[in-house]
Design a protein around this motif. Structure first.
Motif, PDB file in Angstrom:
ATOM      1  N   ASP A 124       0.844  -1.188   0.000  1.00 50.62           N
ATOM      2  CA  ASP A 124       0.000   0.000   0.000  1.00 50.62           C
ATOM      3  C   ASP A 124       0.883   1.243   0.000  1.00 50.62           C
ATOM      4  O   ASP A 124       0.513   2.294   0.493  1.00 50.62           O
ATOM      5  N   ARG A 125       2.081   1.074  -0.588  1.00 51.50           N
ATOM      6  CA  ARG A 125       3.024   2.187  -0.685  1.00 51.50           C
ATOM      7  C   ARG A 125       2.517   3.213  -1.696  1.00 51.50           C
ATOM      8  O   ARG A 125       2.080   2.864  -2.792  1.00 51.50           O
ATOM      9  N   VAL A 126       2.595   4.463  -1.330  1.00 48.59           N
ATOM     10  CA  VAL A 126       2.178   5.533  -2.229  1.00 48.59           C
ATOM     11  C   VAL A 126       2.943   5.459  -3.541  1.00 48.59           C
ATOM     12  O   VAL A 126       2.380   5.651  -4.623  1.00 48.59           O
ATOM     13  N   SER A 127       4.226   5.152  -3.466  1.00 46.37           N
ATOM     14  CA  SER A 127       5.043   5.084  -4.679  1.00 46.37           C
ATOM     15  C   SER A 127       4.548   4.005  -5.628  1.00 46.37           C
ATOM     16  O   SER A 127       4.565   4.175  -6.848  1.00 46.37           O
ATOM     17  N   ASP A 128       4.070   2.876  -5.080  1.00 46.23           N
ATOM     18  CA  ASP A 128       3.550   1.796  -5.930  1.00 46.23           C
ATOM     19  C   ASP A 128       2.230   2.206  -6.571  1.00 46.23           C
ATOM     20  O   ASP A 128       1.963   1.889  -7.739  1.00 46.23           O
ATOM     21  N   VAL A 129       1.395   2.903  -5.810  1.00 47.94           N
ATOM     22  CA  VAL A 129       0.115   3.373  -6.362  1.00 47.94           C
ATOM     23  C   VAL A 129       0.370   4.304  -7.536  1.00 47.94           C
ATOM     24  O   VAL A 129      -0.231   4.161  -8.614  1.00 47.94           O
ATOM     25  N   ILE A 130       1.266   5.256  -7.354  1.00 43.76           N
ATOM     26  CA  ILE A 130       1.586   6.198  -8.427  1.00 43.76           C
ATOM     27  C   ILE A 130       2.142   5.457  -9.642  1.00 43.76           C
ATOM     28  O   ILE A 130       1.756   5.734 -10.782  1.00 43.76           O
ATOM     29  N   ARG A 131       3.022   4.513  -9.388  1.00 37.05           N
ATOM     30  CA  ARG A 131       3.668   3.798 -10.496  1.00 37.05           C
ATOM     31  C   ARG A 131       2.669   3.016 -11.329  1.00 37.05           C
ATOM     32  O   ARG A 131       2.723   3.053 -12.570  1.00 37.05           O
ATOM     33  N   VAL A 132       1.748   2.283 -10.697  1.00 41.89           N
ATOM     34  CA  VAL A 132       0.816   1.470 -11.478  1.00 41.89           C
ATOM     35  C   VAL A 132      -0.206   2.340 -12.200  1.00 41.89           C
ATOM     36  O   VAL A 132      -0.612   2.022 -13.327  1.00 41.89           O
ATOM     37  N   LEU A 133      -0.626   3.443 -11.577  1.00 43.43           N
ATOM     38  CA  LEU A 133      -1.590   4.311 -12.249  1.00 43.43           C
ATOM     39  C   LEU A 133      -0.932   5.025 -13.422  1.00 43.43           C
ATOM     40  O   LEU A 133      -1.551   5.214 -14.469  1.00 43.43           O
ATOM     41  N   ASP A 134       0.322   5.418 -13.254  1.00 43.51           N
ATOM     42  CA  ASP A 134       1.053   6.018 -14.377  1.00 43.51           C
ATOM     43  C   ASP A 134       1.233   5.015 -15.509  1.00 43.51           C
ATOM     44  O   ASP A 134       1.321   5.398 -16.676  1.00 43.51           O
ATOM     45  N   ALA A 135       1.285   3.722 -15.170  1.00 41.44           N
ATOM     46  CA  ALA A 135       1.460   2.679 -16.187  1.00 41.44           C
ATOM     47  C   ALA A 135       0.150   2.349 -16.891  1.00 41.44           C
ATOM     48  O   ALA A 135       0.136   1.556 -17.828  1.00 41.44           O
ATOM     49  N   GLY A 136      -0.959   2.922 -16.419  1.00 40.63           N
ATOM     50  CA  GLY A 136      -2.230   2.718 -17.101  1.00 40.63           C
ATOM     51  C   GLY A 136      -3.228   1.829 -16.394  1.00 40.63           C
ATOM     52  O   GLY A 136      -4.264   1.487 -16.973  1.00 40.63           O
ATOM     53  N   ALA A 137      -2.948   1.449 -15.144  1.00 43.44           N
ATOM     54  CA  ALA A 137      -3.917   0.627 -14.407  1.00 43.44           C
ATOM     55  C   ALA A 137      -5.187   1.428 -14.166  1.00 43.44           C
ATOM     56  O   ALA A 137      -5.147   2.650 -14.010  1.00 43.44           O
ATOM     57  N   ALA A 138      -6.311   0.730 -14.125  1.00 47.36           N
ATOM     58  CA  ALA A 138      -7.596   1.390 -13.895  1.00 47.36           C
ATOM     59  C   ALA A 138      -7.895   1.534 -12.412  1.00 47.36           C
ATOM     60  O   ALA A 138      -8.928   2.096 -12.039  1.00 47.36           O
ATOM     61  N   GLY A 139      -7.001   1.025 -11.575  1.00 45.12           N
ATOM     62  CA  GLY A 139      -7.222   1.151 -10.145  1.00 45.12           C
ATOM     63  C   GLY A 139      -6.165   0.392  -9.364  1.00 45.12           C
ATOM     64  O   GLY A 139      -5.417  -0.420  -9.918  1.00 45.12           O
ATOM     65  N   PHE A 140      -6.107   0.689  -8.068  1.00 37.49           N
ATOM     66  CA  PHE A 140      -5.182   0.018  -7.161  1.00 37.49           C
ATOM     67  C   PHE A 140      -5.952  -0.275  -5.881  1.00 37.49           C
ATOM     68  O   PHE A 140      -6.445   0.647  -5.223  1.00 37.49           O
ATOM     69  N   VAL A 141      -6.067  -1.564  -5.535  1.00 32.84           N
ATOM     70  CA  VAL A 141      -6.784  -1.967  -4.331  1.00 32.84           C
ATOM     71  C   VAL A 141      -5.832  -2.736  -3.420  1.00 32.84           C
ATOM     72  O   VAL A 141      -5.346  -3.801  -3.793  1.00 32.84           O
ATOM     73  N   PRO A 142      -5.535  -2.222  -2.226  1.00 30.94           N
ATOM     74  CA  PRO A 142      -4.683  -2.967  -1.288  1.00 30.94           C
ATOM     75  C   PRO A 142      -5.395  -4.246  -0.846  1.00 30.94           C
ATOM     76  O   PRO A 142      -6.619  -4.253  -0.672  1.00 30.94           O
ATOM     77  N   LYS A 143      -4.653  -5.312  -0.665  1.00 27.11           N
ATOM     78  CA  LYS A 143      -5.270  -6.574  -0.256  1.00 27.11           C
ATOM     79  C   LYS A 143      -5.884  -6.501   1.135  1.00 27.11           C
ATOM     80  O   LYS A 143      -6.740  -7.318   1.480  1.00 27.11           O
ATOM     81  N   SER A 183     -11.387  -4.077   2.539  1.00 29.75           N
ATOM     82  CA  SER A 183     -12.554  -4.930   2.765  1.00 29.75           C
ATOM     83  C   SER A 183     -13.180  -5.348   1.443  1.00 29.75           C
ATOM     84  O   SER A 183     -12.909  -4.762   0.392  1.00 29.75           O
ATOM     85  N   ASN A 184     -14.041  -6.366   1.515  1.00 32.58           N
ATOM     86  CA  ASN A 184     -14.756  -6.794   0.311  1.00 32.58           C
ATOM     87  C   ASN A 184     -15.590  -5.655  -0.253  1.00 32.58           C
ATOM     88  O   ASN A 184     -15.719  -5.500  -1.475  1.00 32.58           O
ATOM     89  N   GLU A 185     -16.159  -4.834   0.629  1.00 33.89           N
ATOM     90  CA  GLU A 185     -16.999  -3.716   0.188  1.00 33.89           C
ATOM     91  C   GLU A 185     -16.180  -2.722  -0.638  1.00 33.89           C
ATOM     92  O   GLU A 185     -16.662  -2.188  -1.643  1.00 33.89           O
ATOM     93  N   ILE A 186     -14.935  -2.470  -0.198  1.00 40.40           N
ATOM     94  CA  ILE A 186     -14.072  -1.551  -0.938  1.00 40.40           C
ATOM     95  C   ILE A 186     -13.735  -2.136  -2.300  1.00 40.40           C
ATOM     96  O   ILE A 186     -13.721  -1.429  -3.318  1.00 40.40           O
ATOM     97  N   LEU A 187     -13.461  -3.440  -2.344  1.00 41.30           N
ATOM     98  CA  LEU A 187     -13.166  -4.087  -3.622  1.00 41.30           C
ATOM     99  C   LEU A 187     -14.362  -3.979  -4.552  1.00 41.30           C
ATOM    100  O   LEU A 187     -14.206  -3.652  -5.741  1.00 41.30           O
ATOM    101  N   PHE A 188     -15.572  -4.233  -4.044  1.00 41.52           N
ATOM    102  CA  PHE A 188     -16.775  -4.112  -4.866  1.00 41.52           C
ATOM    103  C   PHE A 188     -16.909  -2.687  -5.406  1.00 41.52           C
ATOM    104  O   PHE A 188     -17.195  -2.469  -6.581  1.00 41.52           O
ATOM    105  N   GLU A 189     -16.708  -1.716  -4.522  1.00 36.58           N
ATOM    106  CA  GLU A 189     -16.814  -0.310  -4.920  1.00 36.58           C
ATOM    107  C   GLU A 189     -15.816   0.019  -6.025  1.00 36.58           C
ATOM    108  O   GLU A 189     -16.148   0.680  -7.022  1.00 36.58           O
ATOM    109  N   ALA A 190     -14.592  -0.468  -5.850  1.00 40.02           N
ATOM    110  CA  ALA A 190     -13.540  -0.199  -6.833  1.00 40.02           C
ATOM    111  C   ALA A 190     -13.884  -0.793  -8.195  1.00 40.02           C
ATOM    112  O   ALA A 190     -13.745  -0.140  -9.233  1.00 40.02           O
ATOM    113  N   LEU A 191     -14.342  -2.041  -8.202  1.00 38.68           N
ATOM    114  CA  LEU A 191     -14.644  -2.707  -9.472  1.00 38.68           C
ATOM    115  C   LEU A 191     -15.849  -2.080 -10.164  1.00 38.68           C
ATOM    116  O   LEU A 191     -15.870  -1.951 -11.390  1.00 38.68           O
TER     117      LEU A 191
END
Length: 250
Positions: free
Chosen positions: A89-108, A111-119
């Protein structure tokens, strides 16, 4: 989310992969969930023209670097949204994947509710950014564009006392601070419209169509927004604005 959605999960931990299949398979509109443990298997599925609507990718894979696989998938299958689900859940990893074109970043740890919301957000065309504290002491700061470098920018503008102290604001204070951050930036109404569409992951062409302006005008507005926020990319702008939203400043 739409109906008959097919999802691919990529995670080299069998127990987590099994749990994720059960969770994602329970989402409304999901028709099939395929799980693979290696980048090799994922590539084979994609080469076989598998009918996929969404990929959930772990960054730690036994046979490949998850970041490299993300970049590869975004290059070869640009229409296929990829959401990173990672133990990091490192900020640097979030920035890196979003800059690479990911549609989202969800830390493991989410909660399931957060994952549902994200998807749901991703399949509606948005980009999911997890809540992250500005200037987190837990972030190793090994990324030159960490949000910590933005926190000084935010502190350079005087925040309402209730926010600086992190104490709950009264209803009157909350109402007064609503929209405060955008007003303080001195952006025009049209630039604010562009910024809100950026938060939804809209491309310049989509923003131009939505606002009935030219793509060149959109580019000019985006450049102004980046300059005002003190950032260099659209992803960084989205992250900064997200922090303000989490703090009730927009």
């Amino acid at each position: 989310m739409g109906t008959a959605m097919n999802v691919l999960l990529i995670d080299d931990h069998p127990l987590i992969l099994s749990a994720m299949k059960n969770i994602v398979g329970g989402l409304e509109g999901v028709q099939t969930v395929q799980g693979v443990e290696t980048a090799y298997e994922a590539r084979e599925l994609l080469r076989c023209k598998a009918e996929l609507d969404l990929v959930l990718l772990d960054l730690q894979l036994g046979d490949a670097d998850g970041f490299d696989l993300l970049v590869e998938m975004r290059r070869d299958y640009p229409e296929l949204p990829v959401v990173v689900v990672s133990a990091s859940d490192r900020v640097s990893d979030v920035i890196r994947v979003l800059d690479a074109g990911a549609a989202g970043f969800v830390p493991k740890r989410a909660s399931n509710e957060i994952l549902f919301e994200a998807l749901h957000l991703v399949m509606s065309g948005g980009v999911y950014v997890p809540p992250m504290p500005l200037g987190s002491a837990d972030d190793p700061l090994d990324h030159p564009l960490s949000l910590v470098s933005y926190s000084a920018r935010l502190r350079s503008v005087a925040l309402p006392a209730s926010i600086n102290s992190r104490e709950p604001a009264s209803s009157t204070e909350a109402a007064t601070s609503q929209g405060w951050a955008f007003e303080t930036l001195g952006l025009t109404p049209r630039q604010k419209d562009v910024m809100r569409l950026l938060l939804q992951g809209a491309t310049n062409k989509i923003i131009a169509t939505e606002l009935a302006i030219s793509v060149e005008t959109v580019k000019d507005h985006v450049a102004t927004i980046l300059r005002v926020l003190g950032v260099k990319t659209r992803t960084q702008a989205v992250l900064v604005i997200k922090q303000w939203q989490d703090r009730g400043l927009t």
